[in-house]
Write an enzyme that holds these catalytic residues in place. Structure first.
Site, PDB file in Angstrom:
ATOM      1  N   GLU A 111     -12.457 -11.116 -15.429  1.00 61.11           N
ATOM      2  CA  GLU A 111     -11.460 -12.149 -15.714  1.00 61.11           C
ATOM      3  C   GLU A 111     -11.849 -13.421 -14.978  1.00 61.11           C
ATOM      4  O   GLU A 111     -12.828 -13.456 -14.250  1.00 61.11           O
ATOM      5  CB  GLU A 111     -10.055 -11.693 -15.314  1.00 61.11           C
ATOM      6  N   ARG A 169       5.541  -5.819 -11.642  1.00 65.23           N
ATOM      7  CA  ARG A 169       4.198  -6.029 -11.085  1.00 65.23           C
ATOM      8  C   ARG A 169       4.268  -6.272  -9.583  1.00 65.23           C
ATOM      9  O   ARG A 169       3.390  -5.854  -8.840  1.00 65.23           O
ATOM     10  CB  ARG A 169       3.494  -7.189 -11.797  1.00 65.23           C
ATOM     11  N   LYS A 175      -1.382  -8.448  -7.225  1.00 62.06           N
ATOM     12  CA  LYS A 175      -1.382  -9.894  -6.980  1.00 62.06           C
ATOM     13  C   LYS A 175      -1.154 -10.163  -5.494  1.00 62.06           C
ATOM     14  O   LYS A 175      -0.052 -10.467  -5.059  1.00 62.06           O
ATOM     15  CB  LYS A 175      -0.285 -10.541  -7.851  1.00 62.06           C
TER      16      LYS A 175
HETATM   17  N1  PLP Z   1      -5.340 -12.914 -13.504  1.00 66.04           N
HETATM   18  C1  PLP Z   1      -5.140 -13.433 -12.292  1.00 66.04           C
HETATM   19  C2  PLP Z   1      -6.140 -13.178 -11.236  1.00 66.04           C
HETATM   20  C3  PLP Z   1      -3.979 -14.194 -12.049  1.00 66.04           C
HETATM   21  O1  PLP Z   1      -3.753 -14.725 -10.847  1.00 66.04           O
HETATM   22  C4  PLP Z   1      -3.060 -14.414 -13.089  1.00 66.04           C
HETATM   23  C5  PLP Z   1      -1.847 -15.184 -12.861  1.00 66.04           C
HETATM   24  O2  PLP Z   1      -0.805 -14.679 -12.603  1.00 66.04           O
HETATM   25  C6  PLP Z   1      -3.334 -13.841 -14.337  1.00 66.04           C
HETATM   26  C7  PLP Z   1      -4.477 -13.108 -14.512  1.00 66.04           C
HETATM   27  C8  PLP Z   1      -2.391 -14.023 -15.476  1.00 66.04           C
HETATM   28  O3  PLP Z   1      -1.278 -13.196 -15.348  1.00 66.04           O
HETATM   29  P1  PLP Z   1       0.100 -13.588 -16.013  1.00 66.04           P
HETATM   30  O4  PLP Z   1      -0.158 -13.764 -17.450  1.00 66.04           O
HETATM   31  O5  PLP Z   1       0.993 -12.430 -15.736  1.00 66.04           O
HETATM   32  O6  PLP Z   1       0.540 -14.832 -15.348  1.00 66.04           O
HETATM   33  C1  COI Z   2       0.035 -17.807 -12.430  1.00 67.98           C
HETATM   34  O1  COI Z   2      -0.493 -17.936 -13.521  1.00 67.98           O
HETATM   35  O2  COI Z   2       1.259 -17.741 -12.289  1.00 67.98           O
HETATM   36  C2  COI Z   2      -0.758 -17.716 -11.230  1.00 67.98           C
HETATM   37  O3  COI Z   2      -0.277 -17.197 -10.270  1.00 67.98           O
HETATM   38  C3  COI Z   2      -2.125 -18.244 -11.287  1.00 67.98           C
HETATM   39  C4  COI Z   2      -2.546 -19.055 -10.110  1.00 67.98           C
HETATM   40  C5  COI Z   2      -1.755 -20.285  -9.892  1.00 67.98           C
HETATM   41  C6  COI Z   2      -2.779 -18.238  -8.902  1.00 67.98           C
END
Ligand code: PLP
Ligand code: COI
Length: 339
Positions: free
Chosen positions: A219, A80, A183
């Protein structure tokens, strides 16, 4: 570390012993460097400071009953981050280099991995910055990739307990064809005003709608959204949300539990039909939603009136955590034991 109260940790920064860094110069990534300072010294005209040429990741390391440290799906975070790089014209860091950096920084800070009993974990935060003195809007020629770690507890106060979220149509965190699927820091800057407004009104987060039509669920600020209806796990498909690794894992878990997974556009009105709703992400894990208030339409959708998580959320949460902490066999191949 003897006096640490691991169970009382919140989701915050604590200085640890080391971070690791790697520079991209002259068209290539250099060797990994180990650093004990938590300060980054960069040029005031760096592209990350002016034009948001910055991306980050988040993953976790868990200590098991057996004392072993396990990292969850780090290859997915590495990939990612490459996708984020492609999205804002930064060089892609090879997956192997990302993984080597994770292993190194975790090993160097192993005394900060919270013990099994605490239910806490070590949060791993990789980031990439565009460096170099530049004033024109164009990609940098030099970059810094680094990772720091910090022990963390629950992202939302109270841990695995329902909290409320709100819908507000006057804010977007990302544009329809913008950077919502990667991200990058700018998405989070864009979410701060709405986030603060939501917090000041007692909500844990904003549930964003699709920025083009405001008809579908997107989301939450820091996490994906999913809902349960009968035997179905339902989660939005959208061009403006981050592909969550937690959500991807929960979809696989739900399927393995005999549930039907529906990943598709989810109209706002459908909220009225769900049995359970939740946020999911690395930081949030599963954060059940008690109530969603649509502040523009003056409507409320209640999912938990008794302050307890729904049974399916509970089951998914328990199974995911069991795999992450090594209590259950890792049949999906999600976990890497670190030495
Ligand atoms: N959506 C956003 C905007 C996020 O910042 C995050 C955190 O990383 C997620 C979703 C969840 O992603 P993940 O499950 O890969 O941490
Ligand atoms: C995560 O879930 O790792 C995130 O980056 C979410 C937030 C702290 C930005």
């Amino acid at each position: 570390m003897e006096n640490m109260n691991w169970s009382d940790l919140s989701f915050g920064y604590m200085k640890t012993d080391y971070n690791v860094r790697c520079y991209y110069r002259d068209g290539q990534w250099g060797e990994l460097e180990i650093c004990s300072s938590d300060i980054v010294n960069i040029h005031m005209a760096a592209t990350c400071l002016h034009y948001g040429q910055e991306s980050f990741e988040g993953l976790k390391v868990f200590k098991g009953k057996d004392g072993k440290a396990r990292v969850f799906r780090m290859d997915e975070n590495a990939k990612r981050m490459q996708s984020s790089s492609r999205g804002i014209r930064m060089p892609e860091l090879p997956v192997e280099k990302f993984e080597e950096a994770v292993r190194t920084v975790v090993k160097l800070n192993k005394r900060f991995i919270p013990p099994y009993e605490s239910g806490a974990s070590l949060y791993v935060r990789p980031l990439m910055l565009g460096l170099g003195a530049q004033v024109g809007v164009k990609p940098a020629t030099e970059y810094l990739f680094m990772i720091f770690v910090t022990p963390v507890g629950p992202y939302f106060k109270g841990g695995f307990k329902p909290s409320d979220v709100c819908i507000m149509r006057e804010y977007d965190r990302a544009a329809p064809c913008g950077t919502g699927t990667i991200k990058v820091g700018g998405n989070y800057a864009a979410s701060l005003v709405a986030g603060e407004r939501a917090h000041s009104q007692g909500y844990a987060a904003v549930l964003y709608l699709d920025p083009r039509e405001k008809k579908y669920l997107d989301e939450c600020g820091p996490a994906n959204f999913f809902a349960i209806r009968g035997n179905s796990y339902i989660t939005p498909q959208s061009n403006s949300i981050l592909p969550s690794i937690t959500n991807k894992s929960l979809m696989q878990l739900a399927e393995s539990m005999g549930m039907t997974v529906e990943r598709r556009p989810v109209p706002v009105e459908e909220l009225a039909t769900f049995d359970e709703a939740a946020e999911c992400g690395t930081a949030a894990v599963i954060a059940p939603i008690g109530r969603i208030d649509d502040l523009d339409e003056n409507k409320s959708y209640v999912f938990s009136a008794d302050g307890k998580p729904g049974p399916v959320c509970e089951k998914l949460y328990t199974r995911l955590r069991a795999i992450q902490y090594g209590d259950e066999p890792d049949t999906f191949g999600w976990v890497t034991v670190l030495d």
